[in-house]
Design a protein around this motif. Sequence first.
Motif, mmCIF file in Angstrom:
data_model
loop_
_atom_site.group_PDB
_atom_site.id
_atom_site.type_symbol
_atom_site.label_atom_id
_atom_site.label_comp_id
_atom_site.label_asym_id
_atom_site.label_seq_id
_atom_site.Cartn_x
_atom_site.Cartn_y
_atom_site.Cartn_z
ATOM 1 N N HIS A 1 0.837 -1.210 0.000
ATOM 2 C CA HIS A 1 0.000 0.000 0.000
ATOM 3 C C HIS A 1 0.864 1.249 0.000
ATOM 4 N N HIS B 1 1.731 4.991 -2.611
ATOM 5 C CA HIS B 1 1.382 5.810 -3.764
ATOM 6 C C HIS B 1 2.663 6.459 -4.265
ATOM 7 N N LYS C 1 -9.083 -1.505 -6.351
ATOM 8 C CA LYS C 1 -9.097 -0.510 -5.274
ATOM 9 C C LYS C 1 -10.246 0.457 -5.494
ATOM 10 N N HIS D 1 -5.883 0.361 5.504
ATOM 11 C CA HIS D 1 -5.519 1.272 6.601
ATOM 12 C C HIS D 1 -6.584 1.417 7.687
ATOM 13 N N ASP E 1 0.945 3.169 3.538
ATOM 14 C CA ASP E 1 0.123 4.196 2.864
ATOM 15 C C ASP E 1 0.979 5.424 2.552
HETATM 16 ZN ZN LIG Z 1 -3.600 4.852 0.249
#
Ligand SMILES: [Zn+2]
Length: 464
Positions: A62, A64, A148, A246, A319
Amino acid sequence: MSRVDLVIKGGTIVRSDAVFKGNIAVKDGVIVAITDEAFVPASEECIDATGQYVMTGVIEPHLHLRDPSKNEREDFTSGTMACAAGGITTIVEHPVSTPSVHSATTLRNRIEAVQHKSLIDFGFYGGAGYDNLDLMLEMAEAGIMGFKTFLPASPPGREQEFIGLNAKDDGFLYQILEIAAKTDLPALFHLEDNTLLQLFEGRVRAQGRKDPMAHIDSRPEIAEIVATAKLLAMAQDTGAKVQLVHMSTDRGLELAKFYRKQGVSISIESCPQYLLLSKEDMEAAGPFAKMNPPLRSKETQRKLWNYVHDGTIDMIVTDHSPFLVSEKEIGYEDIFKAPPGHPGLETLLPLMLNEVANGRLTWQQLSSLLAENVARIYRMDQKGRIDIGKDADFVLIDMKQEWKVDVSQMYTRSKGTFKLFDGWNIKGKPVKTILRGKVIMENGEVIGKPGEGRFIRPTPKNHA
Ligand SMILES: [Zn+2]
């Protein structure tokens, strides 16, 4: 045994089922033998891991990154260098980018755009939203690791990044689950109920508040709990495999336990920020601590650990969400204008090693939470465990090192926004990262090269 390429000798090998001393032999990037201490196979290269722990490389499912259009925040090279520094050897990227991965074509374009830039192995999710239901199955064919979907609406001004990512309403959410159930892939959900977010944000704004704590008050725990309840009821009805990303509330996790007992296939993430921080940290870090879902109370933070210890939480993920300092700083004037997210690739493993050092996690739990469970859930059969036939991905750890998190040493391009764990005292340090038998980080210095990472997709179901 014929001569092998690499032997890692004398280390303490960490797995979910055992922690033991031994030597690991590697040929052609794959583990070919695990021997007891006394027998060291002949090899071209030998790494002496005496006094160190040898764990399978961390899998981070996870994060970005921002290729190809917001590279000033992070790109695949800076992001995967940060991974190598933090003991991570495989990533699965979430589809918030311009354009987002929302079709087989955007997936192929993304692989093409980043494969010469990645230092480590990588996979992708495909966005599943109300606007691309008809493209979900082609993405599954093309090799995504899962779907997602966001339940909250897209942040204003970032619609391009969120194509194919929003459920929009319950009817679409149900359809996303119906289609996901036709595949064997997990469908991942950001769980905050949009209607409740609108209610609470409206109330906070009506009071004229724009201060950092207004962010916390605009996204209360009930938004996560209601979204979780709704999703799990629909997952049970449709038979979809779901992953709760999360997770930040014990009450949401309690619902997941209930549905798991009824046979619903559920996997669950939480993050260091929810396990180690609380909303009080937002008072000091302001917009740099803005994230969705927000930091919770100390009480909730403490309770989350029960769900780590009883195995409800399958994985701890970052995250990692890189932004520019200028983008985050806007939030000092108006917290609602700052983007949510914090970097975390270089601190995930160190923070969790510190929890091993202070007795809150065992080595076996660490290996499960940071790699083994992840590989099993995503069917990365080559990854995630120190076993014969698996990829020779490792992180070597020195638990004798005590050090301070130092942002100036980081590789992430968004290190300027890294405030939450800066200066923390950590016991235990990753000292070598090895990808398929090749050292890519040594004593904090990344020596891997862009382009050495490979695209990975789930192992086919009937694979022998
Ligand atoms: Zn995320």
